[in-house]
Each structure stands twice: as structure tokens, then as C-alpha cells.
Design an enzyme around this catalytic site. Structure first.
Site, PDB file in Angstrom:
ATOM      1  N   CYS A 113      86.222  32.936 -52.693  1.00  0.00           N
ATOM      2  CA  CYS A 113      86.763  33.895 -53.663  1.00  0.00           C
ATOM      3  C   CYS A 113      85.752  33.988 -54.938  1.00  0.00           C
ATOM      4  O   CYS A 113      85.896  34.725 -55.751  1.00  0.00           O
ATOM      5  CB  CYS A 113      88.058  33.249 -54.414  1.00  0.00           C
ATOM      6  N   HIS A 248      90.420  35.514 -61.713  1.00  0.00           N
ATOM      7  CA  HIS A 248      90.520  35.587 -60.041  1.00  0.00           C
ATOM      8  C   HIS A 248      92.100  35.528 -60.156  1.00  0.00           C
ATOM      9  O   HIS A 248      92.701  34.784 -60.866  1.00  0.00           O
ATOM     10  CB  HIS A 248      89.995  34.431 -59.682  1.00  0.00           C
ATOM     11  N   ASN A 278      96.158  37.360 -53.332  1.00  0.00           N
ATOM     12  CA  ASN A 278      94.881  36.642 -53.620  1.00  0.00           C
ATOM     13  C   ASN A 278      94.203  37.333 -52.654  1.00  0.00           C
ATOM     14  O   ASN A 278      94.196  37.108 -51.255  1.00  0.00           O
ATOM     15  CB  ASN A 278      94.934  35.363 -53.428  1.00  0.00           C
TER      16      ASN A 278
HETATM   17  N1  COA Z   1     108.402  28.866 -49.534  1.00  0.00           N
HETATM   18  C1  COA Z   1     109.389  27.937 -49.727  1.00  0.00           C
HETATM   19  N2  COA Z   1     108.956  26.621 -49.838  1.00  0.00           N
HETATM   20  C2  COA Z   1     107.705  26.240 -49.737  1.00  0.00           C
HETATM   21  C3  COA Z   1     106.687  27.350 -49.441  1.00  0.00           C
HETATM   22  C4  COA Z   1     107.072  28.574 -49.282  1.00  0.00           C
HETATM   23  N3  COA Z   1     106.354  29.457 -49.037  1.00  0.00           N
HETATM   24  N4  COA Z   1     105.324  26.767 -49.423  1.00  0.00           N
HETATM   25  C5  COA Z   1     105.449  25.439 -49.408  1.00  0.00           C
HETATM   26  N5  COA Z   1     106.915  25.098 -49.773  1.00  0.00           N
HETATM   27  C6  COA Z   1     107.540  23.858 -49.907  1.00  0.00           C
HETATM   28  C7  COA Z   1     106.434  22.374 -49.596  1.00  0.00           C
HETATM   29  O1  COA Z   1     106.875  22.368 -48.329  1.00  0.00           O
HETATM   30  C8  COA Z   1     107.305  21.618 -50.506  1.00  0.00           C
HETATM   31  O2  COA Z   1     108.331  21.012 -50.205  1.00  0.00           O
HETATM   32  P1  COA Z   1     108.690  19.522 -50.198  1.00  0.00           P
HETATM   33  O3  COA Z   1     108.860  19.182 -51.602  1.00  0.00           O
HETATM   34  O4  COA Z   1     110.255  19.549 -49.553  1.00  0.00           O
HETATM   35  O5  COA Z   1     107.791  18.689 -49.392  1.00  0.00           O
HETATM   36  C9  COA Z   1     107.608  22.363 -51.855  1.00  0.00           C
HETATM   37  O6  COA Z   1     107.449  23.575 -51.346  1.00  0.00           O
HETATM   38  C10 COA Z   1     106.369  21.966 -52.766  1.00  0.00           C
HETATM   39  O7  COA Z   1     105.186  22.379 -52.353  1.00  0.00           O
HETATM   40  P2  COA Z   1     103.978  22.363 -53.151  1.00  0.00           P
HETATM   41  O8  COA Z   1     102.608  22.720 -51.969  1.00  0.00           O
HETATM   42  O9  COA Z   1     103.789  21.066 -53.876  1.00  0.00           O
HETATM   43  O10 COA Z   1     103.936  23.322 -54.065  1.00  0.00           O
HETATM   44  P3  COA Z   1     103.333  24.086 -55.232  1.00  0.00           P
HETATM   45  O11 COA Z   1     104.072  23.898 -56.447  1.00  0.00           O
HETATM   46  O12 COA Z   1     102.006  23.186 -55.497  1.00  0.00           O
HETATM   47  O13 COA Z   1     102.857  25.412 -54.796  1.00  0.00           O
HETATM   48  C11 COA Z   1     100.899  26.859 -53.932  1.00  0.00           C
HETATM   49  C12 COA Z   1     101.975  25.838 -53.668  1.00  0.00           C
HETATM   50  C13 COA Z   1     100.225  27.010 -52.889  1.00  0.00           C
HETATM   51  C14 COA Z   1     101.700  27.943 -54.465  1.00  0.00           C
HETATM   52  C15 COA Z   1     100.333  26.283 -55.225  1.00  0.00           C
HETATM   53  O14 COA Z   1      99.747  24.939 -54.842  1.00  0.00           O
HETATM   54  C16 COA Z   1      98.935  26.914 -55.454  1.00  0.00           C
HETATM   55  O15 COA Z   1      98.757  28.170 -55.692  1.00  0.00           O
HETATM   56  N6  COA Z   1      97.677  26.355 -55.386  1.00  0.00           N
HETATM   57  C17 COA Z   1      96.226  26.979 -55.570  1.00  0.00           C
HETATM   58  C18 COA Z   1      96.267  27.632 -54.094  1.00  0.00           C
HETATM   59  C19 COA Z   1      94.984  28.721 -54.544  1.00  0.00           C
HETATM   60  O16 COA Z   1      94.985  29.240 -55.544  1.00  0.00           O
HETATM   61  N7  COA Z   1      94.284  28.966 -53.579  1.00  0.00           N
HETATM   62  C20 COA Z   1      93.166  29.521 -53.617  1.00  0.00           C
HETATM   63  C21 COA Z   1      92.133  29.265 -54.215  1.00  0.00           C
HETATM   64  S1  COA Z   1      90.855  30.396 -54.433  1.00  0.00           S
END
Ligand code: COA
Length: 321
Positions: A113, A248, A278
Site C-alpha cells: 500500500c 491511505h 482499500n
Molecule cells: N462481517 C461481520 N463480522 C466480521 C467480519 C465481517 N466482514 N469480519 C470479521 N468479523 C468478526 C470477527 O470474526 C470477530 O468476531 P468474534 O468477536 O466473534 O471473534 C469480530 O467481527 C471482530 O473482529 P476483529 O477482527 O477484531 O474486528 P476489527 O474491529 O479489528 O475490524 C478490520 C476488522 C479488518 C476492519 C480492522 O481490524 C482493520 O481495518 N484493520 C486494518 C486493516 C488494514 O487496514 N489493512 C490494510 C493495511 S494497508
């Protein structure tokens, strides 16, 4: 002293739109979950057979048109991508063939990215040392090709698109400073496990993006915070001196954290994540182009660009537009 300055921007999105409601039919998720956790509402996905260079060509032609130059006038191509059309020739060279600027240096950088930030920083140095007068800098991706559409934790995030800028020499500072970093110790938090020397095809499928989402989130917020401090500190600026943050577009919550860090109201942050998702290396130049074309970003404004991606790799640029 020669500086480099942005003289044209362009972007391009594939036609097909995938909404959160479409994703609800593909994986166990909801529009509400995706919007509140990421800010994304829809994203664009390349058509079958449409490649990274196809998207980049449109963006590059628009950037050249905005700069008032012919594509054949381009004398340097730096292309950020992690989803190249071919192993080689590199995407910069494939784009060069389309634009007709034969013989000039053209290459790709694969820093996920942060790809556009790396390409911009390299091109800026070529312009400043006098070796390039019309440098084309591109960030373009077809991340949909390495997304597992059955994995709800990543399928909701990634998308396709392309952005480009043209840099030219200037007596006044345009690109004021760029700052690049990487830390390979985080390689296991965000990666795509396929590669030429690891092998894929012939029974080994091309693997998809693997991500430890919440850990990536935490490191991204802290690291980008430091990147913002660095860009301000090196230039003797303080919070509140920036006119526009062009971040970003990974997650609205990361973007909001950076806006707070800069003491900027969200109205002074270019936010496209809701429409673009993204798009990795394409996200910053596409956001920049959107805000230049709709008239928000004006000549003379002070911009802070930043990006963070797999590796981890990250970078920022302070720009007098
Ligand atoms: N829909 C519904 N539930 C979802 C889901 C989806 N698409 N994806 C994950 N979940 C669930 C998980 O299974 C978890 O369930 P549990 O509590 O029963 O185990 C719960 O939601 C929380 O998951 P978590 O991964 O802790 O959520 P989060 O608040 O961290 O959000 C992201 C997930 C990916 C949106 C977030 O972590 C994020 O944006 N991270 C950065 C990613 C990024 O920017 N990557 C690229 C960098 S360039």
C-alpha cells in the site's frame, strides 16, 4: 536549487461496483458491520481480463492531459503495484509501451500500500537532480485478484483502481519532503503467500491476502502517527499547519485517528474509502485526483500524504500543491 512539483493528476476506476449489500450475499457479513468497522460502502472491481496496466493507462493519460503534456513527452516512469500484469516486463515498462515514450527509464516498486509513496519519493529525487523533466508516478492495483472472496475478514476491504501524477521541475518547492520506512519484522501480519520462487500454479493455487486485522490496525495507527510527526518535525511545522490530509484509504477509523493527530477537522481530510475501499498503492493518488478535480485542493495548499502497507512499509510526503 531545483524542486519538483505536481503538474497533473489522474485516476481511473473499473466500471463494476461491488456494494456491501452484494457482499452480504457472498459472505456472512452485513452492510452495517462493514460501514461501522471500516467506513467502506462500495468498491470497484476489475472486469475479467482487465489488468493493472489497463487501469493505469487511463489514469496516466488523464494525468498527462491535466499536465498539458503528451504521453510521449514522459521521460521517467515509477509505478507502484503489488499486483503486476506479468512477472516481467514490469508494469512501468508495459505502461511505457502503451504511452509510446520509448527508451526512458520505467520500473515498478512493490511496497504494497506504500507503493505510490515510494514511487513518488524516487521520482521526486530524479526531477530534483535534473535527470527528469516530466516524471510519471503511478499507483495501480487489481487487488481483487489476490482477495479470497469467501473470507469475510478481507473480502470486504480490498478493491481495484489506478491513480497517477506528473512531476515537473520548479523553482519553488512543490514536493517539500518525502519520508520512507519499512520494517520486515512485521511480515507475518499482512502478506500474500504466493511468489515466483515459492511457486504457484501447476497444482499450487495463487494464494490470497492473509491479514491479522486488529494487529495491523494497531500498528498502522501508531506508525502513521509517528510518520505524521516526522513530516511536520523535519519541516518545522506544527499541528494545524496542514491544509489537507490525503491519507491511505484503508479504514475510516485509522483516517480519523490521523486527523485528530493533525488537529484537522474531517472536512479537511480527503476521504474516498466509502467509494473506493482499500486499493493499496492506488489509494492515495486516486484520493488526490478526486480532491484536485472537485476543486477542494487548490494551488498553494499544503498537503500531507501518507500510506501504510504490508511489510510493513510506510511513507509520507509533505507537498505544496
Ligand atoms: N462481517 C461481520 N463480522 C466480521 C467480519 C465481517 N466482514 N469480519 C470479521 N468479523 C468478526 C470477527 O470474526 C470477530 O468476531 P468474534 O468477536 O466473534 O471473534 C469480530 O467481527 C471482530 O473482529 P476483529 O477482527 O477484531 O474486528 P476489527 O474491529 O479489528 O475490524 C478490520 C476488522 C479488518 C476492519 C480492522 O481490524 C482493520 O481495518 N484493520 C486494518 C486493516 C488494514 O487496514 N489493512 C490494510 C493495511 S494497508
Amino acid at each position: 536549487m531545483i524542486h519538483s512539483r505536481i503538474v497533473g493528476t489522474g485516476s481511473h476506476l473499473p466500471e463494476k461496483i461491488l456494494t456491501n449489500f452484494d457482499l452480504e450475499k457472498m459472505v456472512d457479513t452485513t452492510d452495517e458491520w462493514i460501514r461501522t468497522r471500516t467506513g467502506i460502502e462500495r468498491r470497484h472491481i476489475a472486469a475479467d481480463g482487465e489488468t493493472t496496466v489497463d487501469l493505469a493507462e487511463h489514469a496516466a493519460r488523464r494525468a498527462c492531459e491535466a499536465a498539458g503534456i503528451k504521453p510521449t513527452d514522459v521521460d521517467f516512469i515509477a509505478f507502484g503495484t503489488t499486483t503486476p500484469d506479468l512477472v516481467f516486463p514490469n508494469c512501468g515498462t508495459l505502461l511505457q509501451e502503451r504511452l509510446g515514450c520509448r527508451g526512458v527509464p520505467a520500473f515498478s516498486v512493490e511496497t504494497a500500500c506504500a507503493g505510490f509513496m515510494y514511487a513518488l519519493s524516487i521520482a521526486d529525487k530524479y526531477v530534483r537532480c535534473g535527470d527528469s523533466k516530466r516524471a510519471l508516478v503511478v499507483g495501480a492495483e487489481t487487488l481483487s485478484r489476490i482477495t479470497d472472496w469467501s473470507d469475510r475478514s478481507t473480502a470486504i476491504l480490498f478493491a481495484d483502481g489506478a491513480g497517477a501524477v506528473v512531476l515537473a521541475p520548479s523553482e519553488e518547492a512543490g514536493i517539500v519532503s518525502t519520508h520512507l520506512h519499512s520494517d520486515g519484522f512485521y511480515k507475518d501480519l499482512l502478506y500474500c503467500g504466493s511468489g515466483v520462487s515459492k511457486g504457484f500454479g501447476e497444482g499450487k493455487p495463487l494464494l490470497s491476502i492473509s491479514m491479522a486485522g486488529s494487529e495491523v490496525f494497531k500498528v498502522a495507527v501508531t506508525t502513521l502517527g509517528k510518520a505524521v510527526d516526522e513530516a511536520l518535525g523535519v519541516n518545522g511545522l506544527g499541528r494545524g499547519d496542514i491544509d489537507w490530509l490525503v491519507p491511505h484509504q484503508a479504514n475510516i477509523r485509522i483516517i480519523q485517528a490521523m486527523a485528530r493527530k493533525l488537529d484537522l477537522p474531517l472536512e479537511r481530510v480527503v476521504i474516498t474509502v466509502q467509494d473506493h475501499g482499500n486499493t493499496s498503492a492506488a489509494s492515495v493518488p486516486m484520493a488526490l485526483d478526486v480532491a484536485v478535480r472537485d476543486g477542494r485542493i487548490k494551488r498553494g495548499d499544503l498537503l500531507l500524504l501518507e500510506a501504510f502497507g504490508g511489510g510493513f512499509t510506510w511513507g509520507s510526503a509533505l507537498i505544496r500543491y
